[in-house]
Scaffold this active site. Structure first.
Site, short mmCIF file in Angstrom:
data_model
loop_
_atom_site.label_atom_id
_atom_site.label_comp_id
_atom_site.label_asym_id
_atom_site.label_seq_id
_atom_site.Cartn_x
_atom_site.Cartn_y
_atom_site.Cartn_z
N THR A 198 60.15 3.71 25.25
CA THR A 198 60.51 5.06 25.67
C THR A 198 59.28 5.78 26.21
O THR A 198 58.17 5.56 25.76
CB THR A 198 61.05 5.83 24.46
OG1 THR A 198 62.24 5.19 24.00
CG2 THR A 198 61.35 7.28 24.79
N VAL A 227 73.93 4.74 22.01
CA VAL A 227 73.06 5.85 22.36
C VAL A 227 71.99 5.97 21.27
O VAL A 227 72.31 6.02 20.08
CB VAL A 227 73.84 7.17 22.47
CG1 VAL A 227 72.88 8.33 22.75
CG2 VAL A 227 74.89 7.07 23.58
N THR A 249 59.15 8.37 20.15
CA THR A 249 59.46 7.02 20.61
C THR A 249 59.50 6.09 19.40
O THR A 249 58.67 6.21 18.51
CB THR A 249 58.42 6.50 21.62
OG1 THR A 249 58.70 5.13 21.94
CG2 THR A 249 57.01 6.59 21.08
N GLY A 250 60.48 5.21 19.36
CA GLY A 250 60.58 4.29 18.22
C GLY A 250 61.98 3.75 18.06
O GLY A 250 62.78 3.76 18.99
N HIS A 251 62.27 3.30 16.86
CA HIS A 251 63.59 2.74 16.55
C HIS A 251 64.56 3.90 16.40
O HIS A 251 64.61 4.58 15.37
CB HIS A 251 63.50 1.91 15.27
CG HIS A 251 64.67 1.01 15.07
ND1 HIS A 251 64.60 -0.14 14.34
CD2 HIS A 251 65.96 1.08 15.52
CE1 HIS A 251 65.79 -0.73 14.33
NE2 HIS A 251 66.62 0.00 15.04
#
Length: 331
Positions: A198, A227, A249-251
């Site tokens: 991301t 999503v 940003t990440g999981h």
């Protein structure tokens, strides 16, 4: 998981590593500042060639300059964050726009959001397949509709009606992402890289206005219609004047459950925590649930932080004193 790294404003500009403690206030705050990220994950020196490192550094510098150009000329933080993420949406090194990861059905479904801290106006799109630059569609939703989010075909139709640049879904294709999809489908297992990438930006302008933007292609081999956190206001993106601006940003599943971006701003606003303390707490909750990733944050006073619990994060900062980028956890 533990918090792997924290860099304060002073540490970035001096090129020194910081420990996860609250820093002293920066003595002379700049009149504007922009901070960006290009994703967090398992990013190590051993796993990256000098050529690839140089390519990422150049891409980050391009994004920083695009946003800085807006702020230098007296433009708004909102214009700056949009300008900064567009080059990353156009660069296949990142998982946003051209070069985004592929779904299990071998398509690209893109998500983006943007937020203006002045009145907390926000816009987002989820699952778009034909918008060349999803962040532009998110801003169009914010400024040209009565809504905050559009998804799927409706989002594409809205963007097209607003005159945005539309492309065939194949435009986003790269061989790198095709190979990643085939590997995940074969092994039935994702690496950290398959979940991250991301991009995002946060900024403060000369008038003290804050803004944030986040945009992504999601995770490799995601189910159609999935999503993540990037288009969700309060999960990956949040901005409120007088408080802070955040891009995460990440999981995504874990960032949604924690409401990372809003949690950080609320802890600053209501608990009086520094942006570093609030970020550590929010990412600590993500880690407790089993997730990883990072955030970039700018406070109302212009101080900023990169905080992440992964091996590294593509990141950069620019203000009137100059620009700096970093990739690894020990940069």
């Amino acid at each position: 998981m533990t918090l792997r790294y924290l860099m304060t404003a002073a540490a970035v500009l001096l090129g020194a590593c910081a420990t996860p403690t609250a820093p002293e206030a920066e003595p002379n705050m700049p009149e504007w500042r922009l901070v960006i990220h290009g994703g967090a994950g398992v990013i190590t020196r051993d796993g990256m060639s000098p050529e690839m490192e140089a390519a990422y550094t150049a891409a980050l510098e391009t994004a920083l300059e695009a946003g800085a150009d807006v702020l230098r000329s007296g433009g708004s933080a909102l214009d700056a964050v949009e300008a900064a993420v567009i080059p990353m949406e156009d660069d296949p090194l990142f998982n946003a726009g051209y070069g985004a990861v592929m779904t299990a059905s071998q398509e690209h479904e893109l998500d983006a959001s943007i937020m203006d801290g002045r009145e907390r106006n926000a816009g987002a799109v989820a699952g778009v397949k034909r918008v060349r630059n999803p962040v532009k569609a998110a801003r169009a939703v914010m400024e040209r509709s009565e809504h905050v989010m559009f998804s799927g075909d409706g989002a594409d139709t809205f963007a097209e009606g607003q005159g945005l640049d539309m492309v065939d879904n194949s435009y986003f294709y790269t061989e790198r992402r095709q190979n990643a999809l085939e590997r995940v489908l074969k092994n039935r297992q994702r690496t950290a890289e398959d979940r991250h990438g991301t991009v995002g930006a946060v900024a403060i302008d000369k008038d003290g206005n804050l803004a944030a933007a986040t945009t992504t292609g999601g995770m490799t081999a995601k189910a159609a219609g999935r999503v993540g956190d990037s288009p969700l206001i309060g999960a990956a993106t949040y901005a409120e004047n007088g408080v802070c601006a955040v891009s995460a940003t990440g999981h995504g599943e874990y960032f949604i459950r924690v409401g990372v971006a809003k949690t950080i701003c609320d802890r600053v606003k209501l608990a009086g925590e520094t942006i570093e303390q609030a970020s550590e707490t929010a990412l600590g909750e993500v880690a407790e649930l089993g997730g990883d990733g990072g955030v970039i944050v700018i406070g109302a006073d212009g101080t900023f932080a990169f905080v992440f619990n992964s091996e590294g994060m593509y990141r950069g900062v620019v203000d009137p004193s100059g620009a700096r980028t970093a990739i690894y956890g020990d940069d």
